[in-house]
Scaffold this motif. Structure first.
Motif, PDB file in Angstrom:
ATOM      1  N   LEU B  24      20.494  77.713  57.048  1.00 51.70           N
ATOM      2  CA  LEU B  24      19.954  77.695  58.221  1.00 51.70           C
ATOM      3  C   LEU B  24      19.691  75.965  58.501  1.00 51.70           C
ATOM      4  O   LEU B  24      19.515  75.667  59.485  1.00 51.70           O
ATOM      5  CB  LEU B  24      18.456  78.508  58.028  1.00 51.70           C
ATOM      6  CG  LEU B  24      17.445  78.102  59.004  1.00 51.70           C
ATOM      7  CD1 LEU B  24      18.068  78.722  60.521  1.00 51.70           C
ATOM      8  CD2 LEU B  24      16.145  79.069  58.954  1.00 51.70           C
ATOM      9  N   ALA B  25      19.177  75.268  57.465  1.00 54.12           N
ATOM     10  CA  ALA B  25      19.101  73.901  57.413  1.00 54.12           C
ATOM     11  C   ALA B  25      20.267  73.319  58.208  1.00 54.12           C
ATOM     12  O   ALA B  25      20.261  72.244  58.939  1.00 54.12           O
ATOM     13  CB  ALA B  25      18.728  73.196  56.209  1.00 54.12           C
ATOM     14  N   ARG B  26      21.201  73.794  57.792  1.00 55.98           N
ATOM     15  CA  ARG B  26      22.761  72.951  58.260  1.00 55.98           C
ATOM     16  C   ARG B  26      23.106  73.283  59.387  1.00 55.98           C
ATOM     17  O   ARG B  26      23.647  72.713  60.339  1.00 55.98           O
ATOM     18  CB  ARG B  26      23.761  73.603  57.233  1.00 55.98           C
ATOM     19  CG  ARG B  26      24.613  72.418  56.916  1.00 55.98           C
ATOM     20  CD  ARG B  26      25.639  72.757  55.717  1.00 55.98           C
ATOM     21  NE  ARG B  26      26.497  71.783  55.294  1.00 55.98           N
ATOM     22  CZ  ARG B  26      27.391  71.146  56.152  1.00 55.98           C
ATOM     23  NH1 ARG B  26      27.696  71.614  57.402  1.00 55.98           N
ATOM     24  NH2 ARG B  26      28.196  70.098  55.567  1.00 55.98           N
ATOM     25  N   THR B  27      22.810  74.727  59.788  1.00 60.50           N
ATOM     26  CA  THR B  27      23.323  75.246  61.212  1.00 60.50           C
ATOM     27  C   THR B  27      22.114  75.426  62.246  1.00 60.50           C
ATOM     28  O   THR B  27      22.510  75.085  63.549  1.00 60.50           O
ATOM     29  CB  THR B  27      24.061  76.621  61.231  1.00 60.50           C
ATOM     30  OG1 THR B  27      22.674  77.330  60.708  1.00 60.50           O
ATOM     31  CG2 THR B  27      24.791  76.668  59.890  1.00 60.50           C
ATOM     32  N   GLY B  28      21.126  75.464  61.839  1.00 59.64           N
ATOM     33  CA  GLY B  28      20.038  75.284  62.918  1.00 59.64           C
ATOM     34  C   GLY B  28      19.793  76.583  63.657  1.00 59.64           C
ATOM     35  O   GLY B  28      19.138  76.588  64.611  1.00 59.64           O
ATOM     36  N   ASP B  29      20.404  77.663  63.107  1.00 52.62           N
ATOM     37  CA  ASP B  29      20.359  78.984  63.859  1.00 52.62           C
ATOM     38  C   ASP B  29      20.215  80.131  62.873  1.00 52.62           C
ATOM     39  O   ASP B  29      21.212  79.926  61.772  1.00 52.62           O
ATOM     40  CB  ASP B  29      21.674  79.141  64.721  1.00 52.62           C
ATOM     41  CG  ASP B  29      21.482  80.324  65.721  1.00 52.62           C
ATOM     42  OD1 ASP B  29      20.753  80.746  66.673  1.00 52.62           O
ATOM     43  OD2 ASP B  29      22.293  81.165  65.326  1.00 52.62           O
ATOM     44  N   VAL B  30      19.394  80.756  62.973  1.00 52.68           N
ATOM     45  CA  VAL B  30      19.204  82.118  62.194  1.00 52.68           C
ATOM     46  C   VAL B  30      20.277  82.755  62.054  1.00 52.68           C
ATOM     47  O   VAL B  30      20.870  83.267  61.058  1.00 52.68           O
ATOM     48  CB  VAL B  30      17.956  82.862  62.593  1.00 52.68           C
ATOM     49  CG1 VAL B  30      17.863  84.047  61.841  1.00 52.68           C
ATOM     50  CG2 VAL B  30      16.621  82.085  62.362  1.00 52.68           C
ATOM     51  N   GLU B  31      21.084  83.450  63.075  1.00 51.31           N
ATOM     52  CA  GLU B  31      22.062  84.182  63.271  1.00 51.31           C
ATOM     53  C   GLU B  31      23.377  83.511  62.577  1.00 51.31           C
ATOM     54  O   GLU B  31      23.936  84.120  61.627  1.00 51.31           O
ATOM     55  CB  GLU B  31      22.370  84.791  64.489  1.00 51.31           C
ATOM     56  CG  GLU B  31      21.538  85.674  64.847  1.00 51.31           C
ATOM     57  CD  GLU B  31      21.472  87.019  63.909  1.00 51.31           C
ATOM     58  OE1 GLU B  31      22.505  87.634  63.490  1.00 51.31           O
ATOM     59  OE2 GLU B  31      20.369  87.496  63.926  1.00 51.31           O
ATOM     60  N   THR B  32      23.624  82.304  62.723  1.00 52.58           N
ATOM     61  CA  THR B  32      24.749  81.611  62.404  1.00 52.58           C
ATOM     62  C   THR B  32      24.262  81.404  60.845  1.00 52.58           C
ATOM     63  O   THR B  32      25.600  81.337  60.122  1.00 52.58           O
ATOM     64  CB  THR B  32      24.758  80.277  63.154  1.00 52.58           C
ATOM     65  OG1 THR B  32      24.934  80.469  64.527  1.00 52.58           O
ATOM     66  CG2 THR B  32      25.943  79.481  62.678  1.00 52.58           C
ATOM     67  N   ALA B  33      23.391  81.081  60.199  1.00 54.49           N
ATOM     68  CA  ALA B  33      23.067  80.833  59.084  1.00 54.49           C
ATOM     69  C   ALA B  33      23.222  82.063  58.461  1.00 54.49           C
ATOM     70  O   ALA B  33      23.689  82.164  57.085  1.00 54.49           O
ATOM     71  CB  ALA B  33      21.397  80.391  58.833  1.00 54.49           C
ATOM     72  N   ARG B  34      22.583  83.095  58.857  1.00 57.76           N
ATOM     73  CA  ARG B  34      22.829  84.425  57.947  1.00 57.76           C
ATOM     74  C   ARG B  34      24.669  84.777  58.043  1.00 57.76           C
ATOM     75  O   ARG B  34      24.890  85.071  56.961  1.00 57.76           O
ATOM     76  CB  ARG B  34      22.180  85.805  58.849  1.00 57.76           C
ATOM     77  CG  ARG B  34      22.250  86.825  58.238  1.00 57.76           C
ATOM     78  CD  ARG B  34      21.427  88.046  59.013  1.00 57.76           C
ATOM     79  NE  ARG B  34      19.987  87.484  59.348  1.00 57.76           N
ATOM     80  CZ  ARG B  34      19.490  87.923  60.291  1.00 57.76           C
ATOM     81  NH1 ARG B  34      19.914  88.551  61.271  1.00 57.76           N
ATOM     82  NH2 ARG B  34      18.079  87.631  60.292  1.00 57.76           N
ATOM     83  N   ASP B  35      25.183  84.297  59.011  1.00 60.44           N
ATOM     84  CA  ASP B  35      26.597  84.678  59.052  1.00 60.44           C
ATOM     85  C   ASP B  35      27.293  83.718  58.016  1.00 60.44           C
ATOM     86  O   ASP B  35      28.254  84.335  57.402  1.00 60.44           O
ATOM     87  CB  ASP B  35      27.160  84.415  60.343  1.00 60.44           C
ATOM     88  CG  ASP B  35      28.500  85.048  60.657  1.00 60.44           C
ATOM     89  OD1 ASP B  35      28.798  85.949  60.114  1.00 60.44           O
ATOM     90  OD2 ASP B  35      29.303  84.344  61.593  1.00 60.44           O
ATOM     91  N   ALA B  36      26.805  82.399  57.924  1.00 58.55           N
ATOM     92  CA  ALA B  36      27.611  81.601  56.767  1.00 58.55           C
ATOM     93  C   ALA B  36      27.018  82.159  55.628  1.00 58.55           C
ATOM     94  O   ALA B  36      27.946  81.997  54.541  1.00 58.55           O
ATOM     95  CB  ALA B  36      26.752  80.293  57.159  1.00 58.55           C
ATOM     96  N   VAL B  37      26.091  82.494  55.288  1.00 59.99           N
ATOM     97  CA  VAL B  37      25.681  83.006  53.842  1.00 59.99           C
ATOM     98  C   VAL B  37      26.547  84.382  53.555  1.00 59.99           C
ATOM     99  O   VAL B  37      27.108  84.421  52.625  1.00 59.99           O
ATOM    100  CB  VAL B  37      24.191  83.268  53.749  1.00 59.99           C
ATOM    101  CG1 VAL B  37      24.053  84.069  52.430  1.00 59.99           C
ATOM    102  CG2 VAL B  37      23.419  82.455  53.816  1.00 59.99           C
ATOM    103  N   GLN B  38      26.490  85.210  54.563  1.00 60.02           N
ATOM    104  CA  GLN B  38      27.477  86.398  54.361  1.00 60.02           C
ATOM    105  C   GLN B  38      28.914  86.106  54.288  1.00 60.02           C
ATOM    106  O   GLN B  38      29.675  86.549  53.211  1.00 60.02           O
ATOM    107  CB  GLN B  38      27.516  87.279  55.569  1.00 60.02           C
ATOM    108  CG  GLN B  38      26.093  87.939  55.780  1.00 60.02           C
ATOM    109  CD  GLN B  38      25.427  88.807  54.696  1.00 60.02           C
ATOM    110  OE1 GLN B  38      24.767  88.324  53.852  1.00 60.02           O
ATOM    111  NE2 GLN B  38      25.519  90.041  54.791  1.00 60.02           N
ATOM    112  N   GLU B  39      29.481  85.081  55.123  1.00 62.52           N
ATOM    113  CA  GLU B  39      30.859  84.707  54.825  1.00 62.52           C
ATOM    114  C   GLU B  39      31.003  83.859  53.702  1.00 62.52           C
ATOM    115  O   GLU B  39      32.016  84.108  52.783  1.00 62.52           O
ATOM    116  CB  GLU B  39      31.150  83.850  55.927  1.00 62.52           C
ATOM    117  CG  GLU B  39      31.421  84.671  57.314  1.00 62.52           C
ATOM    118  CD  GLU B  39      32.672  85.595  57.180  1.00 62.52           C
ATOM    119  OE1 GLU B  39      33.795  85.043  56.368  1.00 62.52           O
ATOM    120  OE2 GLU B  39      32.658  86.779  57.667  1.00 62.52           O
TER     121      GLU B  39
END
Lengths: 261, 168
Positions: B24-39
């Motif tokens: 989240l700190a890196r992307t600034g967006d909750v959905e994108t951050a969640r996606d990044a963790v999952q990926e």
């Protein structure tokens, strides 16, 4: 907690995280039967999203946040439903002007549904809070007005400038107004004057998610869009040089060029 | 030492929220951050046989998540390239910007943190959100352990200066 730790703590709160190991397995191409029975179904996330959408649609998500909110907490929560009688009354004056027919024909478009007025954004200034209210027109447009609450500079004028767009543009476009506090009243228009700050209010259409404001005082300001509207308090004398709208993927949509407060 | 699927699941369940904060700190967006963790974790599963076992499994997974964060935001490069950092410096009055709740901190704090070089930011995130020691940070970022201390020091000093500017 040191200040840098506090900043990082606020930068990325834990809220919003929801473990979904089954989704990870799916993405990795693993067998779904390895899914842990403890996991919530995928629909759960969708349900929460729908709930959020519902909340947004239901009314008013409004927060005023200080620019120096790095240190401070949320100082103001603006819930705009229902609007005050004063606000509704002001919106209805547009219809009164229409009936008197003293205005250009396009004013007939501003048939405002004041009963559906609601708050969109709130800002805190040194003079006090400023609320942005909007109300739909029956022709598919939107009217807006600013309300100044307990402002020492405008004690006799709690309702400030307002404006209307008779219809909602179909394409991507962005437009804005500059609002200045003068010693006794608020006014819109150009000129720097002795004001310590001004209010920027605008509308961005299409799939706009936020705008980037470029001004003479500080180069960049990112402002989110709520219901087509954006608003910000800017330093007095700042010349707004360009406002550009972007969608949620960062694609540039439209820009509005140079004007001055 | 091999990394098994249950090992990765254990890290996910125990540290998922921390990795989410990193993303989240890196992307600034909750959905994108969640996606990044999952990926990131999915990538870790797919590539777990390449894990040599010479370092921390969490650091190895953290690298996966950071890389995933880069990937999922790749299509948003236009936004990253755009001058999206909020810059709210009071001049004369005390200005405030109206933001939606979801943009509250990102709108203000991101501007301050965003001034740091990416490596310094990542080092701070790994230190703060994942509580990594210098060795794990070095392993995640692919830098020497001796560099981590200087990187963190520079990041904090720069952050402190920026904050002073914001407050004056």
């Amino acid at each position: 907690m040191t200040l840098d730790m506090e900043i990082l703590d606020r930068l990325a709160p834990t809220s919003g995280w929801e473990a979904d190991w089954a989704d990870v397995l799916d993405r990795a191409g693993e067998q779904r039967e390895r899914r842990s029975p403890r996991l919530a179904p995928p629909q759960r996330r969708r349900g929460r999203l729908l709930l959020l959408v519902g909340l947004l649609a239901a009314g008013v998500i409004v927060i005023a946040t200080p620019a120096l909110g790095v240190i401070g907490a949320i100082r103001d929560l603006f819930e705009g439903t229902p609007p005050t009688p004063l606000v509704q009354q002001h919106f209805m004056t547009w219809n009164g002007m229409q009936r008197r027919a003293k205005h250009p024909p396009h004013w007939n478009q501003f048939n405002v549904n004041a009963s559906k007025a609601h708050g969109v954004l709130a800002m805190r200034t040194n003079d006090g809070p400023v609320y942005l209210w909007v109300a739909p027109t029956r022709s598919g447009g939107t009217c807006w007005l600013l309300q100044f609450v307990n402002h020492k500079s405008t004690p006799t004028e709690p309702i400030g400038p307002s404006g209307c767009l008779g219809t909602t543009p179909t394409g991507s476009s962005v437009g804005w107004w500059g609002i200045l506090p003068s010693p006794s009243v608020w006014r819109s228009g150009a000129g720097t004057g002795p004001n310590s700050f001004g209010i920027l209010i605008g509308e961005a259409f299409g799939d706009a998610s936020y705008v980037i404001v470029e001004s003479s005082r500080r180069p960049m300001l990112r402002v989110p869009i709520v219901e087509h509207f954006f608003a910000a308090v800017v330093p007095g004398g700042a010349a707004i040089q360009k406002i550009t709208s972007y969608d949620s993927h960062g694609k540039q949509l439209a820009e509005s060029a140079h004007q001055n407060f | 030492m091999r990394l098994s699927l249950p090992d990765i699941e254990t890290v996910y369940r125990r540290r998922g929220a921390d990795f989410f904060r990193l993303a989240l700190a890196r992307t600034g967006d909750v959905e994108t951050a969640r996606d990044a963790v999952q990926e990131g974790f999915a990538h870790a599963i797919r590539g777990r046989r390449s894990y040599r076992g010479t370092g921390s499994a969490e650091a190895w997974i953290a690298r996966c998540v950071i890389n995933a964060a880069k990937d999922v935001t790749h299509h948003q490069q236009a936004m990253a390239d755009a001058p999206t950092d909020t810059d709210l410096i009071p001049t004369g009055g005390e200005p405030y910007v109206a933001v939606s709740p979801s943009g509250l901190d990102a709108a203000v704090i991101r501007a301050t943190v965003g001034q740091l070089p990416q490596r310094q930011r990542d080092a701070l995130y790994l230190r703060f959100y994942l509580d990594f020691d210098y060795a794990a940070i070095a392993e995640t970022l692919g830098i020497a352990v001796g560099t981590v201390s200087a990187t963190l020091h520079a990041a904090r000093a720069s952050l402190s200066r920026s904050l002073q500017e914001v407050q004056t």
